[in-house]
Design a protein around this motif. Sequence first.
Motif, mmCIF file in Angstrom:
data_model
loop_
_atom_site.group_PDB
_atom_site.id
_atom_site.type_symbol
_atom_site.label_atom_id
_atom_site.label_comp_id
_atom_site.label_asym_id
_atom_site.label_seq_id
_atom_site.Cartn_x
_atom_site.Cartn_y
_atom_site.Cartn_z
ATOM 1 N N MET A 1 35.879 54.251 39.946
ATOM 2 C CA MET A 1 35.803 53.748 41.314
ATOM 3 C C MET A 1 35.830 52.224 41.335
ATOM 4 S SD MET A 1 32.986 54.285 44.316
ATOM 5 C CE MET A 1 33.365 55.992 44.552
ATOM 6 N N VAL A 2 35.099 51.580 40.424
ATOM 7 C CA VAL A 2 35.087 50.117 40.362
ATOM 8 C C VAL A 2 36.497 49.599 40.089
ATOM 9 C CG1 VAL A 2 34.306 48.128 38.994
ATOM 10 C CG2 VAL A 2 32.667 49.888 39.685
ATOM 11 N N ASN A 3 37.172 50.180 39.133
ATOM 12 C CA ASN A 3 38.522 49.723 38.790
ATOM 13 C C ASN A 3 39.513 50.001 39.922
ATOM 14 O OD1 ASN A 3 37.856 48.609 36.283
ATOM 15 N ND2 ASN A 3 38.012 50.596 35.283
ATOM 16 N N PHE A 4 39.324 51.080 40.661
ATOM 17 C CA PHE A 4 40.183 51.376 41.807
ATOM 18 C C PHE A 4 39.910 50.388 42.941
ATOM 19 C CE2 PHE A 4 40.736 53.580 45.900
ATOM 20 C CZ PHE A 4 42.109 53.762 45.867
ATOM 21 N N MET A 5 38.627 50.123 43.227
ATOM 22 C CA MET A 5 38.257 49.223 44.317
ATOM 23 C C MET A 5 38.759 47.801 44.071
ATOM 24 S SD MET A 5 36.957 51.060 46.624
ATOM 25 C CE MET A 5 36.299 49.843 47.734
ATOM 26 N N ASP A 6 38.924 47.433 42.811
ATOM 27 C CA ASP A 6 39.454 46.116 42.480
ATOM 28 C C ASP A 6 40.792 45.866 43.163
ATOM 29 O OD1 ASP A 6 39.706 43.605 40.867
ATOM 30 O OD2 ASP A 6 41.356 44.732 39.961
ATOM 31 N N PRO B 1 38.648 42.060 48.185
ATOM 32 C CA PRO B 1 38.903 40.678 47.744
ATOM 33 C C PRO B 1 37.909 40.186 46.688
ATOM 34 C CG PRO B 1 37.768 40.655 49.832
ATOM 35 C CD PRO B 1 38.036 42.107 49.504
ATOM 36 N N VAL B 2 37.470 41.084 45.830
ATOM 37 C CA VAL B 2 36.549 40.770 44.739
ATOM 38 C C VAL B 2 37.220 41.239 43.453
ATOM 39 C CG1 VAL B 2 34.295 41.287 43.724
ATOM 40 C CG2 VAL B 2 34.512 41.086 46.204
ATOM 41 N N GLU B 3 37.211 40.397 42.420
ATOM 42 C CA GLU B 3 37.713 40.847 41.120
ATOM 43 C C GLU B 3 36.633 41.724 40.505
ATOM 44 O OE1 GLU B 3 39.496 37.934 38.439
ATOM 45 O OE2 GLU B 3 39.569 36.543 40.145
ATOM 46 N N ALA B 4 36.899 43.020 40.430
ATOM 47 C CA ALA B 4 35.898 43.975 39.938
ATOM 48 C C ALA B 4 36.437 44.696 38.711
ATOM 49 C CB ALA B 4 35.557 44.978 41.033
ATOM 50 N N ARG B 5 35.596 44.775 37.672
ATOM 51 C CA ARG B 5 36.016 45.467 36.451
ATOM 52 C C ARG B 5 34.847 46.222 35.869
ATOM 53 N NH1 ARG B 5 38.821 41.854 32.185
ATOM 54 N NH2 ARG B 5 38.642 43.805 31.065
ATOM 55 N N LYS C 1 28.574 41.665 52.920
ATOM 56 C CA LYS C 1 28.490 40.251 52.561
ATOM 57 C C LYS C 1 29.105 39.991 51.187
ATOM 58 C CE LYS C 1 24.551 38.658 55.248
ATOM 59 N NZ LYS C 1 23.198 38.068 55.190
ATOM 60 N N ALA C 2 28.962 40.948 50.294
ATOM 61 C CA ALA C 2 29.518 40.780 48.946
ATOM 62 C C ALA C 2 31.030 40.573 48.991
ATOM 63 C CB ALA C 2 29.178 41.989 48.069
ATOM 64 N N LEU C 3 31.693 41.151 49.964
ATOM 65 C CA LEU C 3 33.149 41.012 50.057
ATOM 66 C C LEU C 3 33.589 39.567 50.225
ATOM 67 C CD1 LEU C 3 34.006 44.093 52.292
ATOM 68 C CD2 LEU C 3 34.315 43.872 49.809
ATOM 69 N N THR C 4 32.738 38.737 50.822
ATOM 70 C CA THR C 4 33.108 37.332 51.015
ATOM 71 C C THR C 4 32.295 36.374 50.140
ATOM 72 O OG1 THR C 4 31.585 37.160 52.896
ATOM 73 C CG2 THR C 4 33.902 37.676 53.385
ATOM 74 N N HIS C 5 31.267 36.880 49.454
ATOM 75 C CA HIS C 5 30.403 36.008 48.665
ATOM 76 C C HIS C 5 30.458 36.252 47.159
ATOM 77 C CE1 HIS C 5 28.661 35.317 52.645
ATOM 78 N NE2 HIS C 5 28.222 34.183 52.141
ATOM 79 N N LYS D 1 30.668 31.098 46.228
ATOM 80 C CA LYS D 1 30.736 32.467 45.736
ATOM 81 C C LYS D 1 29.922 32.590 44.465
ATOM 82 C CE LYS D 1 34.948 34.068 47.837
ATOM 83 N NZ LYS D 1 35.843 35.209 47.775
ATOM 84 N N VAL D 2 29.460 33.792 44.212
ATOM 85 C CA VAL D 2 28.710 34.086 43.000
ATOM 86 C C VAL D 2 29.456 35.164 42.221
ATOM 87 C CG1 VAL D 2 26.504 33.497 44.090
ATOM 88 C CG2 VAL D 2 27.266 35.883 44.074
#
Length: 134
Positions: free
Chosen positions: A100-105, A109-113, A80-84, A51-52
């Motif tokens: 939107m980023v904070n909601f999508m977190d 399955p990506v830690e998004a902030r 692909k980003a969802l798994t990588h 993962k990156v």
Amino acid sequence: MTQFTHGPIQQIPTDAPNVYAFRITGHIDDDASEAMAEYMNDVFDATEHGKVNMLMDLTGFTGSDWDSMLDGDVIESRFKALTHVHRYAVVGAPEKASKMVNFMDKLIPVEARAFAANESHEAWSFVGATEKAA
């Protein structure tokens, strides 16, 4: 891989090989969006099981073509980003995009902030890297 640059998108060199950071200055058109998606698809394909982390600096972002998200490579890179991607930080995004980023977190399955423009140090810490001089 070589450093990515296309129109308003410039890759930011980092001190961590698994962190991909980009600065967007100006308006993103379809070509820039597709070029970045192709680049990241290549990164995701090369990492296979790893993962990156990603950081997007949007402090100079002025908008994008609405249809740039409909390109096949762009859609593929998002899936692909969802798994990588492990961690995804956005700095200086417009208020709606930050929300939107904070909601999508909570949904993906990506830690998004999202971070305010004056919180860039915290964003870099979140992805585990620092900006390297070019």
